[in-house]
Design a protein around this motif. Structure first.
Motif, mmCIF file in Angstrom:
data_model
loop_
_atom_site.group_PDB
_atom_site.id
_atom_site.type_symbol
_atom_site.label_atom_id
_atom_site.label_comp_id
_atom_site.label_asym_id
_atom_site.label_seq_id
_atom_site.Cartn_x
_atom_site.Cartn_y
_atom_site.Cartn_z
ATOM 1 N N CYS A 372 0.834 -1.207 0.000
ATOM 2 C CA CYS A 372 0.000 0.000 0.000
ATOM 3 C C CYS A 372 0.862 1.247 0.000
ATOM 4 O O CYS A 372 0.463 2.279 -0.557
ATOM 5 C CB CYS A 372 -0.980 -0.019 1.166
ATOM 6 S SG CYS A 372 -0.224 0.032 2.794
ATOM 7 N N SER A 376 0.482 3.976 -2.807
ATOM 8 C CA SER A 376 0.149 5.347 -2.446
ATOM 9 C C SER A 376 1.093 6.333 -3.125
ATOM 10 O O SER A 376 0.679 7.378 -3.641
ATOM 11 C CB SER A 376 0.226 5.464 -0.926
ATOM 12 O OG SER A 376 -0.094 6.740 -0.509
ATOM 13 N N SER A 386 -5.206 11.826 -1.897
ATOM 14 C CA SER A 386 -5.970 10.862 -1.108
ATOM 15 C C SER A 386 -6.984 11.577 -0.237
ATOM 16 O O SER A 386 -6.787 12.720 0.180
ATOM 17 C CB SER A 386 -5.035 10.033 -0.231
ATOM 18 O OG SER A 386 -4.447 10.842 0.744
ATOM 19 N N ASP A 415 -3.950 8.021 4.866
ATOM 20 C CA ASP A 415 -5.404 8.102 4.731
ATOM 21 C C ASP A 415 -6.047 6.752 4.446
ATOM 22 O O ASP A 415 -7.257 6.673 4.266
ATOM 23 C CB ASP A 415 -5.758 9.065 3.583
ATOM 24 C CG ASP A 415 -5.610 10.511 4.002
ATOM 25 O OD1 ASP A 415 -5.348 11.353 3.123
ATOM 26 O OD2 ASP A 415 -5.751 10.787 5.207
ATOM 27 N N MET A 416 -5.257 5.734 4.416
ATOM 28 C CA MET A 416 -5.804 4.432 4.026
ATOM 29 C C MET A 416 -6.256 3.629 5.240
ATOM 30 O O MET A 416 -5.730 3.776 6.339
ATOM 31 C CB MET A 416 -4.738 3.630 3.269
ATOM 32 C CG MET A 416 -4.293 4.313 1.994
ATOM 33 S SD MET A 416 -3.123 3.334 1.054
ATOM 34 C CE MET A 416 -1.639 3.620 1.977
ATOM 35 N N TYR A 428 -5.803 -3.326 1.956
ATOM 36 C CA TYR A 428 -5.919 -1.883 2.199
ATOM 37 C C TYR A 428 -7.035 -1.310 1.337
ATOM 38 O O TYR A 428 -7.312 -1.788 0.244
ATOM 39 C CB TYR A 428 -4.593 -1.167 1.932
ATOM 40 C CG TYR A 428 -4.152 -1.145 0.480
ATOM 41 C CD1 TYR A 428 -3.282 -2.102 -0.022
ATOM 42 C CD2 TYR A 428 -4.596 -0.139 -0.379
ATOM 43 C CE1 TYR A 428 -2.877 -2.084 -1.339
ATOM 44 C CE2 TYR A 428 -4.192 -0.112 -1.700
ATOM 45 C CZ TYR A 428 -3.335 -1.087 -2.175
ATOM 46 O OH TYR A 428 -2.932 -1.065 -3.480
ATOM 47 N N SER A 430 -8.540 2.537 -0.020
ATOM 48 C CA SER A 430 -8.124 3.932 -0.128
ATOM 49 C C SER A 430 -9.075 4.692 -1.038
ATOM 50 O O SER A 430 -9.753 4.112 -1.881
ATOM 51 C CB SER A 430 -6.699 4.010 -0.693
ATOM 52 O OG SER A 430 -6.642 3.384 -1.950
ATOM 53 N N TRP A 432 -9.369 8.254 -3.497
ATOM 54 C CA TRP A 432 -8.561 9.252 -4.198
ATOM 55 C C TRP A 432 -9.421 10.175 -5.025
ATOM 56 O O TRP A 432 -10.496 9.803 -5.489
ATOM 57 C CB TRP A 432 -7.558 8.553 -5.129
ATOM 58 C CG TRP A 432 -6.713 7.579 -4.405
ATOM 59 C CD1 TRP A 432 -7.012 6.272 -4.160
ATOM 60 C CD2 TRP A 432 -5.451 7.821 -3.790
ATOM 61 N NE1 TRP A 432 -6.007 5.686 -3.441
ATOM 62 C CE2 TRP A 432 -5.029 6.613 -3.201
ATOM 63 C CE3 TRP A 432 -4.632 8.951 -3.677
ATOM 64 C CZ2 TRP A 432 -3.826 6.488 -2.506
ATOM 65 C CZ3 TRP A 432 -3.434 8.833 -2.997
ATOM 66 C CH2 TRP A 432 -3.027 7.612 -2.417
#
Lengths: 449, 511
Positions: A372, A376, A386, A415-416, A428, A430, A432
């Motif tokens: 991750c 990212s 993110s 932010d994940m 994970y 996330s 965006w």
């Protein structure tokens, strides 16, 4: 110990039967029953090294030992070992990787096709998939608040299992439900879970479900020209990428465009293969460029947090894979009996992944997992920003995890959101957005609500 | 004072100061194993963490801090200290350490446990305690409602909160305890057809709704029936592809005639057709009408499908269906039977006598394997171990993941290749380009007698391949058989247990 293995020509270890180097090298003391995960991992590495050094004899011998250890109906370590061993054998016996592309091989291996209801149960066995569904759906709902039309571009391998709960959530809003359009590709990577119906059929079922829920609904299949006949799959992603344009997708100005990547990005090659279309960027990067150019309202990405990219050598992949995929095996062990059909089927599917990671190289190794952190960074370098998950989402995910075995947990990384099993990272999730303003607007809204 | 405890962990042990309160009589026995690891170690949450191995006694101990006056036990030292104040005894409260405390991770003392290795360590003390109780402790707590047993009290309490409180029942009769699984199932359930016939949906239709829901729908629901023509069309109208054997929904049979629309593959039409679905779905209230309208629309705009991608997978399966399930001979069994004479390492099929296994170390096995390999010259490793693969093996013997005998040879193997000697180590074909055959020749061991009347087969670990014309199909069969050993669908894997016995009958737990 790894260093030892590399330096000693493996064959000399077994030059004489009296050679006791084995025990010191492998530090396997005690009866067989004490073989734990670390030991099995060492054996696997030993075997892999033997294969890489073309030491047939040693490889055979280690495989023989492993075979006595492994069992697909044993304990998690044994089960894991059995799939790893199988992958190593398959690798060893593969003569000509270039003529046997992965899809060809797997087409001859029996692939279990599930019914859609079986798949519905499958994705809920452990939170491996449901975590991503829950987090993404919640984030999408949040990001599309206020829009009367939502268009989801769904890139996933789970045949739209994510969407019933989303449709249900839309129907429960305070006002009239927004209309929902879901577009999927005509092609998906040839990996489990597989179903016995077409994607169009799935779309029909979703349609009728949405109708019950009073959610105006449309389902589209985007033709991307990739052959679904395994032997003919040429991993040509050109058309796929070219189809990601506003007119083919029939994007409309008044709709909120959502791009949902669920266990998807890892199947897009990250290296540069021979392809006229992708001049400088890898397929994965080009895909992200394409997505960004569509100016979506939100992009949700869920994938497996593990580093199994192109550059890892076999030994490193074995270690990484072994120390990652023990998680589903261990999780299933906590609540399912050893001979449970559902459990074994799930494990066979994980075994399929292991087989690809260990057994194949080059373009046929389609499982290119990325951690991750790296992911990212990649998104950042592509110009995405993110978004944090809101408190409501985190609560919802927590509630979900509470309903599963107590080893499942959740943690935050930047932010994940990351699903953990006994503290180890597994999946994970996330969110965006393609530009900074979206991010600032979202955070403002979050602050005000 | 710290007791050093025997640990079977392979890493070095260096005694260091353990937890605090050296002056207390009840010392937790522990070893701290400082482990130097490089970064990026897979599976290790924090590579610099201190790995701590506590003893079972420590992990199970409930109240290890005991007041000397009244013998009251406490889980934490702080609590004991506060209690001592009540006795007017001198007390000492530890301040939280100012300096950075190194992160600690804990391993399970049970050597067979998956958490015994440092790479599977758990991050917190409570976690490892609970794990140890759950996995290796006895289940002392029981739920009253459903009599489910738990080793950890908090697990039991957590369960009792939700036990029996919420239930969701689908029209098909399946019960769910979780709402999201219920919703997902319902969206795809065949019983959905009944729902769409209702004009409006009551919002509280889900909770424990056995009452009021119609009896389980008859198999031939309109929805299922209408869906099947889609499937059957695809199978019949695309002969230039392969035969598609889609398992039909149980309803399917009768209603396969309602649509006669030809299918072409036009991308544009696909979206047109599906938009036709949606537009008709908003206008038509009758469920059947929704679906018939699809097909009505398709008479004008051709309903297009690329061959259903899932369906196409089944075709290679069908082409394989004709192939015999390759026979699988458990290599380990044959090997072990030769190694140990009458007793086999793992009691399995009737071919092999079952008996208790000797405790054999992996080291010994490797040495034995090496012995066999080193002493044999022309014969294979396997032959040296006395592998006797009968020419007709048992069908569906799925014990081993490795061995199979098939009837065709892969493409690259010629007849009569011999393995000259075992130390020959050449191309295993790993990543080899098409010139792999020469490398493989060296790999192959001539086993003309080993496999009965089948001349030279390759045999790497007894993954038998018979002779026959070289064909790439042979290879795929081989791979198929490999998978067959593991595959639930075709073999009696796990159920029936005809090969591997229940592990409890075997040697002590592997973990």
């Amino acid at each position: 110990m790894k260093a030892e293995l590399r330096q000693n020509p493996a064959s000399t270890l077994f030059a004489t039967p009296q050679n006791s180097n084995i025990s010191s090298t492998l530090t396997l003391g005690g009866p067989l029953s004490n073989l734990d995960g670390a030991c099995i991992e060492k054996l696997l590495l030993h075997c892999a090294n033997a294969l890489e050094n073309n030491d047939v004899t040693l490889a055979q011998q280690v495989m023989w030992v492993l075979n006595n250890v492994a069992s697909s109906v044993g304990d998690p370590n044994q089960r894991l070992a059995s799939y790893f061993l199988r992958a190593l054998i398959s690798r060893a016996s593969r003569l000509c990787p270039t003529t046997l592309n992965f899809n060809n091989a797997t087409s001859d291996i029996h692939h279990r096709l599930m019914s859609v209801t079986e798949l519905a149960g499958y994705v809920d066995l452990i939170p491996w998939h449901r975590f991503g569904f829950c987090a993404s759906n919640s984030a999408i709902l949040k990001a599309t608040q206020g829009f009367s039309k939502i268009h989801v571009l769904d890139f996933s391998i789970t045949h739209c299992m994510q969407w019933p709960t989303f449709i249900d959530a839309l129907s429960k809003g305070p006002e009239r439900a927004p209309s929902l359009r879901i577009s999927v590709l005509s092609w998906r990577p040839l990996v489990p879970p597989l179903v016995n119906v077409s994607i169009e059929d799935i779309g029909l079922r979703l349609s009728s479900f949405a109708k019950i829920k009073d959610v105006p609904f449309q389902f589209s299949v985007i033709e991307v020209g990739m052959s679904t006949i395994p032997q003919e799959c040429d991993f040509n992603y050109d058309l796929l990428l070219r189809q990601l344009n506003p007119s083919t997708l029939k994007l409309r100005d008044d709709e909120a465009l959502v791009v949902n990547c669920q266990n998807w990005l890892r199947y897009l090659p990250d290296e540069h293969f021979d392809s006229s279309y992708l001049q400088n960027d890898s397929c994965r990067d080009s895909f992200l460029d394409r997505i960004k150019s569509l100016n979506p309202c939100v992009v949700t990405v869920v994938d497996e947090d593990c580093d199994l990219g192109a550059s890892n050598g076999l030994g490193s992949r074995i270690s990484t894979c072994f120390n990652y995929l023990w998680i589903p095996f261990d999780a299933l062990e906590t609540f399912m009996p050893k001979n449970s059909t559902q459990r074994i089927e799930f494990e066979v599917d994980v075994g399929h992944k292991i087989e690809n990671v260990i057994g194949f190289e080059g373009i046929q190794r389609i499982e290119r997992l990325e951690s991750c952190i790296k992911f990212s960074q990649r998104m950042g370098s592509k110009g995405f920003f993110s978004l944090p998950f809101c408190e409501e989402t985190k609560k919802e995910v927590k509630l979900l995890l509470d309903e599963h075995a107590s080893g499942w947990g959740m943690k935050k990384d930047e932010d994940m959101l990351i699903l953990t099993w006994k503290g180890h990272n597994s999946i994970y999730a996330s969110v965006w957005v393609p530009n900074r303003e979206y991010r600032e607007n979202s955070i403002q809204i979050e602050f005000l609500t | 004072m710290v007791e050093i405890e025997k640990s079977s962990s392979p890493t070095a042990v260096s005694p260091a100061s353990g937890e605090s309160n050296e002056e207390k009589p009840n010392q937790p026995s522990e070893i701290i194993l400082p482990i130097k690891r490089k970064r990026n170690l897979p599976g290790m949450p924090d590579p610099d963490a201190e790995v701590i191995a506590l003893s079972p006694k420590t992990l199970l101990a409930k109240n290890r801090f005991v007041c000397e006056i009244c013998n009251k036990g406490f889980q934490r030292d702080q609590n004991l200290q506060l209690h001592r104040r009540g006795h007017n005894l001198p007390w000492k409260l530890r301040q939280r350490s100012v300096k950075e405390v190194r992160k600690r991770v804990y391993v399970c003392p049970e050597p067979t446990c998956i958490h015994h290795g440092p790479s599977r360590a758990l991050g917190d003390l409570t976690g490892i305690k609970k794990h140890f109780c759950r996995k290796h402790g006895e289940k002392k707590y029981k739920c009253e409602r459903c009599s489910k047993k738990y080793a950890v009290q908090s697990d039991c309490k957590a369960h009792m909160k939700t036990c029996g409180t919420r239930e969701y029942r689908c029209d098909c009769g399946t019960l769910f305890s979780r709402r999201d699984s219920f919703i997902t199932h319902r969206a795809f359930c065949d019983a959905l057809g009944q729902e769409t016939a209702r004009s409006s949906e009551p919002p509280a239709d889900e909770v424990a709704e056995a009452a009021g829901s119609p009896p389980p729908p008859p198999p031939l629901t309109p929805s299922a029936g209408v869906l099947s023509p889609v499937l059957s069309i695809q199978s019949s109208e695309l002969p230039e592809n392969h035969t598609v054997h889609l398992p039909q929904p149980s309803a399917a049979g009768a209603l396969s005639t309602s649509v006669a629309t030809p299918i072409t593959t036009t991308p544009a039409a696909a979206t047109t057709a599906t938009t036709a679905v949606s537009s008709s779905s908003t206008t038509s209230s009758d469920h059947c009408g929704v679906f018939t309208s699809i097909f009505n629309a398709s008479t004008s705009a051709e309903l297009s499908h690329s061959p259903p991608q899932m369906a196409s997978y089944s075709s290679p399966l069908c082409s394989m269906a004709g192939l015999d399930r390759p026979t699988i001979d458990p290599m380990s069994l044959s090997l072990s039977s030769s190694l140990y004479g009458a007793s086999s390492l793992f009691p399995t099929t009737s071919h092999y006598t079952s008996s208790t296994q000797p405790a054999i170390s992996a080291t010994a096995l490797l040495q034995k394997a090496a012995q066999m390999g080193a002493t044999s010259s022309d014969s294979s490793f396997l032959r040296g171990l006395g592998l006797a693969l009968p020419s007709s093996s048992d069908p569906q013997d799925n014990a081993s993941i490795m061995v199979s005998t098939t009837s065709s040879t892969p493409l690259y193997w010629n007849n009569d290749v011999k393995l000259e000697n075992n130390s020959m180590a050449s191309g295993l074909g790993l990543g080899l380009p098409s010139g792999g055959s020469s490398g493989y020749n060296e790999l192959m061991m001539s086993q003309s007698t080993l496999f009965g009347d089948k001349p030279a087969t390759f045999d790497f670990l007894g993954l038998g391949m018979g002779s026959g014309e070289a064909s790439s199909a042979g290879f795929s069969v081989f791979l198929n058989s490999m998978d067959g050993a593991l595959d639930m669908g075709n073999t009696t894997f796990g159920s029936g247990g005809d090969t591997w016995d229940d592990p409890s009958d075997r040697k002590p737990s592997m973990l």
